[in-house]
Design a protein around this motif. Structure first.
Motif, PDB file in Angstrom:
ATOM      1  N   UNK A 180       0.832  -1.204   0.000  1.00  0.00           N
ATOM      2  CA  UNK A 180       0.000   0.000   0.000  1.00  0.00           C
ATOM      3  C   UNK A 180       0.868   1.256   0.000  1.00  0.00           C
ATOM      4  N   UNK A 181       1.965   1.220   0.749  1.00  0.00           N
ATOM      5  CA  UNK A 181       2.877   2.351   0.765  1.00  0.00           C
ATOM      6  C   UNK A 181       3.554   2.565  -0.577  1.00  0.00           C
ATOM      7  N   UNK A 182       3.938   1.472  -1.229  1.00  0.00           N
ATOM      8  CA  UNK A 182       4.552   1.571  -2.561  1.00  0.00           C
ATOM      9  C   UNK A 182       3.549   2.154  -3.555  1.00  0.00           C
ATOM     10  N   UNK A 183       2.318   1.684  -3.490  1.00  0.00           N
ATOM     11  CA  UNK A 183       1.266   2.185  -4.390  1.00  0.00           C
ATOM     12  C   UNK A 183       1.098   3.701  -4.219  1.00  0.00           C
ATOM     13  N   UNK A 184       0.990   4.155  -2.974  1.00  0.00           N
ATOM     14  CA  UNK A 184       0.845   5.591  -2.719  1.00  0.00           C
ATOM     15  C   UNK A 184       2.044   6.368  -3.267  1.00  0.00           C
ATOM     16  N   UNK A 185       3.243   5.860  -2.980  1.00  0.00           N
ATOM     17  CA  UNK A 185       4.461   6.556  -3.404  1.00  0.00           C
ATOM     18  C   UNK A 185       4.509   6.732  -4.914  1.00  0.00           C
ATOM     19  N   UNK A 186       4.274   5.665  -5.639  1.00  0.00           N
ATOM     20  CA  UNK A 186       4.363   5.756  -7.100  1.00  0.00           C
ATOM     21  C   UNK A 186       3.222   6.580  -7.700  1.00  0.00           C
ATOM     22  N   UNK A 187       2.045   6.520  -7.102  1.00  0.00           N
ATOM     23  CA  UNK A 187       0.933   7.328  -7.601  1.00  0.00           C
ATOM     24  C   UNK A 187       1.169   8.817  -7.374  1.00  0.00           C
ATOM     25  N   UNK A 188       2.073   9.124  -6.430  1.00  0.00           N
ATOM     26  CA  UNK A 188       2.380  10.525  -6.139  1.00  0.00           C
ATOM     27  C   UNK A 188       3.767  10.932  -6.633  1.00  0.00           C
ATOM     28  N   UNK A 189       4.320  10.142  -7.533  1.00  0.00           N
ATOM     29  CA  UNK A 189       5.579  10.511  -8.185  1.00  0.00           C
ATOM     30  C   UNK A 189       6.813  10.366  -7.329  1.00  0.00           C
ATOM     31  N   UNK A 190       6.744   9.554  -6.285  1.00  0.00           N
ATOM     32  CA  UNK A 190       7.914   9.331  -5.429  1.00  0.00           C
ATOM     33  C   UNK A 190       8.710   8.138  -5.946  1.00  0.00           C
TER      34      UNK A 190
END
Length: 414
Positions: free
Chosen positions: A119-129
């Motif tokens: 879930x953390x990876x998903x959030x990060x990539x969806x926000x350009x991290x």
């Protein structure tokens, strides 16, 4: 930035300057070599610490490109639902990434740590991290990559370790720690699996490499079953999440102590009697066994003798070129017995597995805890047997058994 041979831009006018390597950050004078070049008519100093990635020296520039960040609409699929404890850990990890602070996930082996990060990876990539999932061990890197690729279908994930470089964008990367030498201030989220594994604790410069690869406001996520005081300091005392039970809910297997001087028999080119008795019982129960040794020489000595009795047997160690093939044979059911050094104390999962440790008094507690964690990892085989074969008790053995019992009571062992 990403340093890369053949890239168009000069990042540094030279690789080594003022007794420091500008690629890996090395400042240890013992890890530089200087020679006189008659062609250039000058002394040239190059860095020995990161030489495996190509030479960084006092003459030639380092090329590369500036960091890019780009959002990606990704999602993942899990074949099982996280339990309540895993969901809570996942939420804490997500919060750490959102609020840009470090976190340590202190979890028993087999707790589903990798899935907790999704879930953390998903959030990060969806926000350009930019995300890096790293480990000191190639075995762990390969296993993590397969699990991420299976969960994040259709997502391009970079894979990098010694001899292998499959790179798309440096935005979602799975790699060994050494591959970060070429990354400076680049990753916004760095997840370190098996942060206590060799060589990270023995080489402080590698942790500095990780910090150097991290952006100024990055989140570093530490995942381990055997934390050190340094890890706790890096995470911060309020940023430690403990998971004391495996995702399938069963207790960890508690080791049995077998008092036996195995080394005496191995030196005489004989199979230790109690070892043979244990192995026969395991095979009769249609189970597999990993037999751990404290050194390669002892393992090879026994292998030369024991193969005559057990045909479905192989041995592996770090320098074995057929190591991955033999591990796969064990997974595929072609082997009953696999002799190994501590190279397989992490990153491998087999079903119907028992474990025997030869000369357990020569192992540290952190290593024994990882070894014990090889059994009972799957819901269809949630228990297993562990035998610590030793001639005397040690603090390492005592601490291992005490830590496992604490976890089984639902308490952490910090």
């Amino acid at each position: 930035m990403i340093l890369k041979h053949g890239a168009p831009d000069v990042m540094f006018d030279r690789g080594v300057k003022n007794n420091q390597c500008l690629r890996c950050g090395n400042g240890d004078k013992d890890l530089f070599y200087t020679y006189y070049s008659s062609y250039e008519n000058t002394d040239i100093t190059y860095c020995l610490h990161c030489i495996a990635l190509g030479r960084s020296d006092s003459l030639n520039p380092l090329y590369g490109c500036e960091t890019l960040r780009k959002s990606e609409n990704i999602d993942y699929r899990l074949e099982f639902e996280l339990n309540d404890i895993q969901k809570q850990a996942s939420a804490r990890l997500l919060d750490a990434i959102k609020n840009k602070h470090n976190l340590m996930l202190y979890a028993v082996t087999g707790a589903g740590k990798t899935e907790i990060t999704f879930e953390g990876i998903k959030y990060a990539r969806q926000n350009g991290l930019n995300v890096a999932f790293i480990s000191p061990r190639i075995d762990v890197v390969k296993e993590v990559y397969l699990r991420l690729a299976d969960a994040f279908k259709g997502v391009r994930i970079d894979l990098m370790y010694s001899g292998v470089k499959s790179v798309f964008s440096h935005m979602f990367t799975v790699c060994t720690v050494h591959q970060l030498f070429n990354c400076i201030n680049h990753y916004d989220v760095i997840i370190i699996d098996e942060v206590d594994a060799f060589p990270l604790p023995e080489e402080p410069l590698l942790m500095e490499t990780i910090k150097r690869a991290a952006a100024d406001d990055a989140s570093i996520i530490l995942m381990t079953a055997t934390p050190t005081s340094e890890m706790k300091r890096l995470a911060g005392k309020n940023n430690i999440v403990t998971i004391a039970r495996r995702y399938h809910g069963y207790d960890l297997a508690v080791p049995n102590i077998v008092w036996h001087n195995a080394d005496k028999y191995i030196r005489k080119n004989k199979i230790p009697p109690k070892l043979m008795e244990l192995v026969d019982d395991i095979i009769n129960e249609h189970r597999k066994v990993l037999i751990f040794f404290p050194d390669i020489a002892m393992m090879k000595s026994l292998a030369a003798v024991i193969k005559a009795k057990y045909s479905r047997l192989e041995s592996v160690y770090s320098g074995d070129k057929e190591r991955y093939k033999k591990v796969q044979m064990m997974r595929d059911g072609e082997l009953d017995i696999l002799l190994t050094t501590t190279i397989l104390e992490r990153g491998v999962t087999f079903v119907n597995l028992d474990v025997i440790v030869i000369d357990a008094h020569r192992f540290r507690s952190a290593s024994l805890i990882q070894i014990c964690g090889r059994v009972g990892r799957k819901p269809k085989d949630p228990t297993g047997n562990i035998w610590l074969m030793t001639t005397f008790n040690t603090s390492g053995i005592t601490k291992t058994i005490a830590a496992i019992r604490q976890f089984n009571k639902g308490r952490d062992a910090l």
